[in-house]
Structure formats: C-alpha cells, structure tokens
Design an enzyme around this catalytic site. Structure first.
Site, PDB file in Angstrom:
ATOM      1  N   HIS A 168       0.855  -1.184   0.000  1.00 12.54           N
ATOM      2  CA  HIS A 168       0.000   0.000   0.000  1.00 12.54           C
ATOM      3  C   HIS A 168       0.890   1.233   0.000  1.00 12.54           C
ATOM      4  O   HIS A 168       1.696   1.435   0.912  1.00 12.54           O
ATOM      5  CB  HIS A 168      -0.921   0.012   1.228  1.00 12.54           C
ATOM      6  CG  HIS A 168      -1.850   1.188   1.248  1.00 12.54           C
ATOM      7  ND1 HIS A 168      -3.109   1.157   0.686  1.00 12.54           N
ATOM      8  CD2 HIS A 168      -1.698   2.442   1.739  1.00 12.54           C
ATOM      9  CE1 HIS A 168      -3.695   2.328   0.838  1.00 12.54           C
ATOM     10  NE2 HIS A 168      -2.854   3.126   1.478  1.00 12.54           N
ATOM     11  N   CYS A 169       0.758   2.033  -1.040  1.00 19.74           N
ATOM     12  CA  CYS A 169       1.627   3.193  -1.205  1.00 19.74           C
ATOM     13  C   CYS A 169       0.858   4.459  -0.853  1.00 19.74           C
ATOM     14  O   CYS A 169      -0.069   4.849  -1.585  1.00 19.74           O
ATOM     15  CB  CYS A 169       2.145   3.271  -2.648  1.00 19.74           C
ATOM     16  SG  CYS A 169       3.283   4.642  -2.926  1.00 19.74           S
ATOM     17  N   PRO A 170       1.201   5.127   0.244  1.00 20.80           N
ATOM     18  CA  PRO A 170       0.493   6.377   0.566  1.00 20.80           C
ATOM     19  C   PRO A 170       0.817   7.514  -0.394  1.00 20.80           C
ATOM     20  O   PRO A 170       0.046   8.467  -0.518  1.00 20.80           O
ATOM     21  CB  PRO A 170       0.977   6.692   1.985  1.00 20.80           C
ATOM     22  CG  PRO A 170       2.302   6.011   2.103  1.00 20.80           C
ATOM     23  CD  PRO A 170       2.205   4.775   1.261  1.00 20.80           C
TER      24      PRO A 170
END
Length: 372
Positions: A168-170
């Site tokens: 999960h890439c913010p």
C-alpha cells in the site's frame, strides 16, 4: 386490507461495496480514504516542475536549445498520467463472499476438520495447491470469508483482499496490486528520468550563469530517493517477486522454496510483469442493483368507495357482515360458532343466500340480469 406499493430504486454496486475505499465519478475513480500524502505528491511534482519551467527553461531555451523545455513538458505529462492512472484505478480488489457462499465454505471447513473439542485451538484454515510443481498455501481471510488466491493479501488500510498484492503506497493514495503495478513502476521510472533531467540542466544553468542555486540541493536529495525506489522495483521485476513476498521472505533460500512464478529468465519476467495482458476488474463497480422500497397504497375504505361509485350492481346489495371475517371486521359483526351451528341446522327453505361483500362476489341472479 391495506395494500403496499413496491417501487424499485436503482443503485450502483460501488455504493454498497465494503472496505475503506472512496469512489468518485460514479464509481470510475477508486482510491483509499487516506489521501493526504497523495496531495503532497502532487504538490511536490507540480511545484518543482513549475519552478524549473519558470526560472530556468527560458534561459536554456534561448542559449542552448528550445527542445529542452519541450522534452521536459512531455516527461512531466507522462509522469502525471502514470500517477493518476495508478491512484484512480482498481488495484485488483477481490469481492467478498456472499452470505450463502460463506456458509458453504464454513460447512466445508467443519467437515474437513471434524469436531474440535472445547478449549482446543482449531487447525489453521489453509488449502494447498500445486503451481509449477511447487506446493503453494492458500490462506483463509476471516474478513472477506474467502480463500485468497496465490499472491493475494489483505490490506489493513483499505480493508480489502488485493490480488498479487505488492504494497500500500500512501504517495499514490492507493494499493499497488495486479491491475496497477505496471503503471506504478512506469510512474517511478519516469519520475526518476524527470528528476535526473531537471537536476542535470539545473547544474548547466548554474555553470552558464555562474550563480548559486539552492534548487540543485533539493533535486539531489530527491534524486537518490526516487532512483533508489525505481532500482528496488526493477530488481523485484527481474525476479518476478512482489514487495510483500520480498519482505516476508516467501521465496528465500532459508525456506528451501523456489519461486514458482519466476521463468528463470530476466527478460521473460520483465515481459510478463510489464507487457502482460490488462486484467479486467472483478468488482463490477458500475453494475446496477435493484432495491425494493415499499410505500403505502390507498386504504380499503377509499378503494371500496371508488368501487361503489363506479359499479351500480354493488349499490343494490347490502350486507351486515362479510362472508369471511378479516382483520378489519368488528367483533360484533363476526359470526360466532353458535350462529353457524343454528344456520346449518335450519331447513333449506329458511336459508337465504349470503349477501356479497364486493362487486366481484355478486349473487348469480344479479349477474344474470346484468348480462341481459
């Protein structure tokens, strides 16, 4: 009895999807709820390129070549396109099991594990499948009520199972999975090229004009972080691994398990990840759901008065009580058991035909007269 009017409301499936995602443009745009870092990414990219276009490109276009700002604009547009494509797309979210499917899976698990004594820990819910002569375990997701496919994992931030989950890439405000990994990699690769391009011509601008610029220092630190991230994902693509598998050590030598998805060839692995088919979304976010919404219809009293005014036959018949008592019949008008016994014991001559309660239950004689 009072009737109920049923009307159907059209609802899109994305409005009822579980999880912690947000949708825009009638379900076409799908992102995570935490989008603050994504806005910071937009600000940094747009702000850095704006400074380069405003202060350095005019001088470089005149003294070196007008192609310098043109190529920078093309790189900037490609970077923004890949960023938005990664952020606004479905990463490969798997639909959750329906209640009937979840109950069926629970019955299968109970039948396979047998009766577990009280106080004992139940066995793990795992299925074994064989992929390229390698045993791979499918784990059960207690949230989605499904056995996850190979390489899938549950994202705790988006609260969804994602196929070929990478991370999960913010910075992009979304998960990176099966359907948007190639766009994420192209985003990091093009951003690295753009950063190198701006850093190089910023040094050229400083040398030609013999001026000091703090912009060079900013580009230097940005260069190492972005290029380092691109190099790491290039290494993963060459091995056909995901970030999640690399962190967990799923295919490391200590487990004596080989990667069943690797083709043992760097070129084939890169072609599969970057040039493979575009997988469709399995969510059907813009599908239509029909929901029944009930609304009260006109009461029986108003319907009876309407029928009374429209049918002249019903005006000639009167009844003290209906043939079959219903919930709207007063207690005094309902025929008792004793009354029914006395009526059945009387002679046929004393019996009178029952009076109808509605225009549809008219006596045969009245129907005959109306037909003539």
């Amino acid at each position: 009895m009072s009737a109920v009017m049923i009307s159907r409301k059209v609802t899109r499936k994305w409005e009822k999807l579980p999880g912690k995602n947000t949708f825009c443009c009638d379900g076409r745009v799908m992102m995570a709820r935490q989008k603050g870092v994504f806005y910071l990414t937009l600000f940094l990219i747009i702000g850095t390129c704006s400074l380069f276009f405003a202060f350095e490109c005019p001088y470089l276009a005149v003294h070196l070549s007008p192609a310098i700002p043109v190529f920078a604009v093309l790189l900037f547009v490609f970077v923004m396109a890949m960023l938005l494509r990664t952020s606004f797309s479905d990463p490969g979210v798997l639909p959750r099991a329906l209640p009937e499917e979840a109950n069926f899976i629970e019955m299968e698990i109970e039948a396979a594990n047998g009766n577990v004594l009280a106080g004992q820990r139940p066995p793990p819910r795992i299925k074994n499948v064989q992929i390229n002569n390698q045993i791979v375990k499918l784990k059960y997701c207690y949230t989605c009520k499904i056995f996850r496919p190979p390489r899938a994992s549950h994202c705790s931030i988006c609260d969804n199972c994602v196929d070929r989950f990478d991370h999960h890439c913010p910075w992009v405000g979304n998960c990176v999975g099966k359907r948007n990994y190639r766009y994420f990699y192209l985003f990091t690769l093009s951003l690295s090229l753009l950063t190198i391009y701006i850093f190089a011509f910023d040094i050229v601008h400083v040398v030609l004009r013999s001026v000091d610029s703090g912009f060079v220092l900013v580009c230097f630190f940005t260069l190492w972080s972005v290029v380092g991230l691109t190099g790491f994902h290039t290494y993963l693509i060459s091995l056909n691994q995901t970030t999640n598998e690399d962190i967990k050590g799923s295919w490391s030598g200590k487990n004596r398990v080989q990667n069943p998805y690797s083709h043992k060839n760097i070129f084939k692995n890169c072609c599969e990840v970057l040039c493979g088919p575009a997988y469709p979304s399995v969510l059907d976010r813009r599908g239509v759901m029909l929901e029944d919404s009930s609304s009260p219809a006109p009461s029986d009293a108003s319907a009876a008065s309407t029928n009374k005014g429209s049918n002249p036959v019903s005006q000639t018949t009167k009844s003290s009580a209906p043939l079959i008592p219903n919930e709207h019949t007063p207690d005094e008008a309902k025929p008792g058991i004793g009354a029914g016994t006395q009526k059945s014991a009387s002679s046929p001559k004393d019996e009178k035909p029952p009076s109808p309660t509605s225009p549809n239950a008219v006596a045969p004689g009245v129907i005959k007269e109306s037909t003539h």
